[in-house]
Design a protein around this motif. Structure first.
Motif, PDB file in Angstrom:
ATOM      1  N   ILE A 134       0.853  -1.187   0.000  1.00 36.15           N
ATOM      2  CA  ILE A 134       0.000   0.000   0.000  1.00 36.15           C
ATOM      3  C   ILE A 134       0.889   1.236   0.000  1.00 36.15           C
ATOM      4  O   ILE A 134       2.062   1.183   0.355  1.00 36.15           O
ATOM      5  N   ARG A 135       0.335   2.355  -0.394  1.00 33.58           N
ATOM      6  CA  ARG A 135       1.078   3.609  -0.417  1.00 33.58           C
ATOM      7  C   ARG A 135       1.201   4.180   0.996  1.00 33.58           C
ATOM      8  O   ARG A 135       0.313   3.971   1.833  1.00 33.58           O
ATOM      9  N   PRO A 136       2.279   4.903   1.284  1.00 34.30           N
ATOM     10  CA  PRO A 136       2.409   5.539   2.603  1.00 34.30           C
ATOM     11  C   PRO A 136       1.208   6.409   2.955  1.00 34.30           C
ATOM     12  O   PRO A 136       0.771   6.438   4.111  1.00 34.30           O
ATOM     13  N   ALA A 137       0.661   7.115   1.973  1.00 32.14           N
ATOM     14  CA  ALA A 137      -0.500   7.973   2.238  1.00 32.14           C
ATOM     15  C   ALA A 137      -1.692   7.155   2.719  1.00 32.14           C
ATOM     16  O   ALA A 137      -2.498   7.635   3.529  1.00 32.14           O
ATOM     17  N   SER A 138      -1.814   5.915   2.242  1.00 37.65           N
ATOM     18  CA  SER A 138      -2.927   5.063   2.676  1.00 37.65           C
ATOM     19  C   SER A 138      -2.765   4.661   4.136  1.00 37.65           C
ATOM     20  O   SER A 138      -3.734   4.659   4.904  1.00 37.65           O
ATOM     21  N   LEU A 139      -1.539   4.302   4.539  1.00 42.72           N
ATOM     22  CA  LEU A 139      -1.308   3.957   5.943  1.00 42.72           C
ATOM     23  C   LEU A 139      -1.591   5.154   6.837  1.00 42.72           C
ATOM     24  O   LEU A 139      -2.226   5.020   7.896  1.00 42.72           O
ATOM     25  N   ASP A 140      -1.138   6.328   6.437  1.00 38.06           N
ATOM     26  CA  ASP A 140      -1.384   7.534   7.219  1.00 38.06           C
ATOM     27  C   ASP A 140      -2.882   7.782   7.363  1.00 38.06           C
ATOM     28  O   ASP A 140      -3.375   8.091   8.456  1.00 38.06           O
ATOM     29  N   ARG A 141      -3.609   7.619   6.282  1.00 34.04           N
ATOM     30  CA  ARG A 141      -5.055   7.835   6.311  1.00 34.04           C
ATOM     31  C   ARG A 141      -5.735   6.821   7.234  1.00 34.04           C
ATOM     32  O   ARG A 141      -6.650   7.165   7.992  1.00 34.04           O
ATOM     33  N   GLN A 142      -5.296   5.569   7.179  1.00 31.33           N
ATOM     34  CA  GLN A 142      -5.918   4.538   8.008  1.00 31.33           C
ATOM     35  C   GLN A 142      -5.656   4.770   9.494  1.00 31.33           C
ATOM     36  O   GLN A 142      -6.540   4.551  10.329  1.00 31.33           O
ATOM     37  N   LEU A 143      -4.462   5.221   9.840  1.00 30.21           N
ATOM     38  CA  LEU A 143      -4.177   5.504  11.249  1.00 30.21           C
ATOM     39  C   LEU A 143      -5.034   6.656  11.759  1.00 30.21           C
ATOM     40  O   LEU A 143      -5.468   6.661  12.926  1.00 30.21           O
ATOM     41  N   ARG A 144      -5.300   7.640  10.915  1.00 33.43           N
ATOM     42  CA  ARG A 144      -6.211   8.716  11.310  1.00 33.43           C
ATOM     43  C   ARG A 144      -7.633   8.178  11.481  1.00 33.43           C
ATOM     44  O   ARG A 144      -8.367   8.600  12.382  1.00 33.43           O
ATOM     45  N   LEU A 145      -8.012   7.224  10.618  1.00 27.80           N
ATOM     46  CA  LEU A 145      -9.330   6.598  10.742  1.00 27.80           C
ATOM     47  C   LEU A 145      -9.454   5.861  12.068  1.00 27.80           C
ATOM     48  O   LEU A 145     -10.488   5.955  12.748  1.00 27.80           O
ATOM     49  N   PHE A 146      -8.421   5.129  12.465  1.00 29.64           N
ATOM     50  CA  PHE A 146      -8.477   4.384  13.726  1.00 29.64           C
ATOM     51  C   PHE A 146      -8.727   5.331  14.902  1.00 29.64           C
ATOM     52  O   PHE A 146      -9.480   5.004  15.825  1.00 29.64           O
ATOM     53  N   ARG A 147      -8.101   6.495  14.853  1.00 28.82           N
ATOM     54  CA  ARG A 147      -8.301   7.458  15.936  1.00 28.82           C
ATOM     55  C   ARG A 147      -9.749   7.949  15.954  1.00 28.82           C
ATOM     56  O   ARG A 147     -10.364   8.057  17.018  1.00 28.82           O
TER      57      ARG A 147
END
Length: 427
Positions: free
Chosen positions: A96-109
């Motif tokens: 996955i792209r780094p931007a996707s991981l960043d987005r998912q971590l914000r979603l978890f919060r």
């Protein structure tokens, strides 16, 4: 005793089938509610279709709200996090792209989830302690360099931690620490982590390093031939080359010489730790030989990680998420507290020494769309937690993905047809 290779193959995942059954039941409730609403509307003279639709939606929502399975703890699995994963033949499935991981971590919060390390989760479950309903664990498999380059700084920025499972034959040789996102210097996306980088990741608390075996290999399980090596499939069948590369394999993708030449037969196979092997010389591997082979891999990976990290690993991740009941026993005897490859949801009644995991990706609808990805990841997590109403969301995203694939194929076919007509007209 294990009678044949089939008894050792993967615990076949039933997660999708379970979701389909749940969705069918919920839709059945909605259908019955809609028909009942339509009948009432017909008797009272109201707008039948509108009343029926409202009744169907209400029936689905009520059923989804009241019907919750036993709560589970999501353990999310990642592999590569890269802006350029072209070197990986299986990048479409695991990167996955780094931007996707960043987005998912914000979603978890936003979802109110708390990321905890896997050892904390495992020890709580083994002790029989109640696990908070908002716990979430993150796994990264294979030890790719991009976990250092991209995943680590993103996790650090969000205050999250994860477990990183490494196969010891793929550890990069000693070298200076390579640049991360946000640092000066060119970023390198291909390759694997070194022991120095692994120690640095664990020292800062971003990752805890655990065992993923040695060679991540597969093994022939019978005399049948299922394919032949070609330029098109050689990358995806790299395990055949790895089997002929004893020891260090960190640069396998850069080597020009192939120990196994094109045209070679591809045998029927299974993950090496999940099945008894077969060879023309000795036939089917015995139970004793299988035990010895699995014990050797468990011991080697545990010894090397203990030596390099200064502590013994306590978790073992089965390559390709497949194992056997016998291998689980051997891992426990080797000193591992828990292993992966479960096919449940980490509920209070599931085996505490088995971790069931959920693979997380991106572009769930077959195209780049952040809000659809957020919706799909949220639905996956909520289903894992036992909220069955989210099954409909996964079904809708899956249907959209199939539509997009059809449209892409039609567009590609149209381009080929148009190109052919143009060439014919010019000739």
């Amino acid at each position: 005793m294990m009678s044949d290779a089939r008894s050792l193959t993967a615990h076949t995942t039933a997660r999708r089938a379970t979701r389909r059954r749940l969705l069918v039941r919920l839709l059945a409730v909605a259908l019955v509610s809609g028909l009942a609403g339509g009948a009432v509307a017909a008797l009272t003279g109201a707008a039948g279709w509108a009343f029926g639709l409202l009744a169907a939606v209400s029936g689905y929502l009520v059923a989804a709200r009241l019907w919750r399975l036993e709560p589970g703890v999501p353990v999310l699995t990642y592999h590569s996090v890269s802006d350029n994963a072209a070197w990986l033949p299986w990048r479409a499935e695991i990167s996955i792209r780094p931007a996707s991981l960043d987005r998912q971590l914000r979603l978890f919060r936003r979802m109110g989830l708390q990321v905890v390390d896997s050892e904390t989760l495992v020890r709580a479950r083994l002790a029989g302690r109640p696990v908070p309903g908002n716990w979430l664990a993150l796994h990264f498999d294979d030890g790719y360099l991009d976990n250092w380059v991209a995943a680590a700084p993103i996790l650090r920025r969000h205050g999250a931690c994860a477990t990183l499972f490494v196969s010891t034959d793929f550890i990069a040789p000693p070298q200076p620490l390579r640049p991360m996102l946000g640092q000066d210097g060119p970023l390198r996306w291909d390759g694997y982590l070194s022991w120095d980088e692994l120690r640095a990741l664990e020292a800062e608390g971003t990752f805890r390093i655990e065992a993923h075996g040695t060679d991540h290999g597969r093994i022939a399980t019978g005399p049948e031939t299922v394919d032949h090596l070609t330029p098109e499939n050689a990358g995806r069948l790299s395990w055949m080359q790895w089997a002929r590369m004893p020891g260090d394999k960190h640069d396998w993708y850069l080597r020009r010489s192939r120990p196994v030449p094109l045209g070679s037969a591809v045998p029927i196979s299974a993950p090496a730790l999940a099945a008894r092997g077969w060879s023309p010389a000795t036939g089917q591997e015995s139970d004793a030989a299988y035990d010895a082979r699995v014990r050797a891999v468990l011991a080697t990976s545990r010894t090397l990680i203990t030596r390099e990290m200064g502590r013994a690993p306590v978790l073992f991740c089965w390559p390709q998420n497949q194992t056997s009941d016998r291998a689980r026993v051997l891992a426990q005897q080797a000193g591992f507290l828990a292993t992966t490859a479960g096919q449940a949801r980490n509920t209070a009644t599931d085996p505490a020494a088995t971790l069931s995991r959920l693979h997380i990706g991106e572009d769930y609808a077959g195209l780049r769309c952040g809000w659809i990805d957020d919706l799909a990841v949220r639905a996956q997590i909520r289903c894992f937690q036992g909220f069955v109403g989210w099954v409909a969301v996964l079904g809708a995203v899956g249907a959209l993905r199939r539509i997009v694939r059809v449209l892409v194929r039609l567009r590609s076919h149209g381009r080929r047809t148009g190109s052919g007509a143009l060439q014919e007209g010019m000739s």
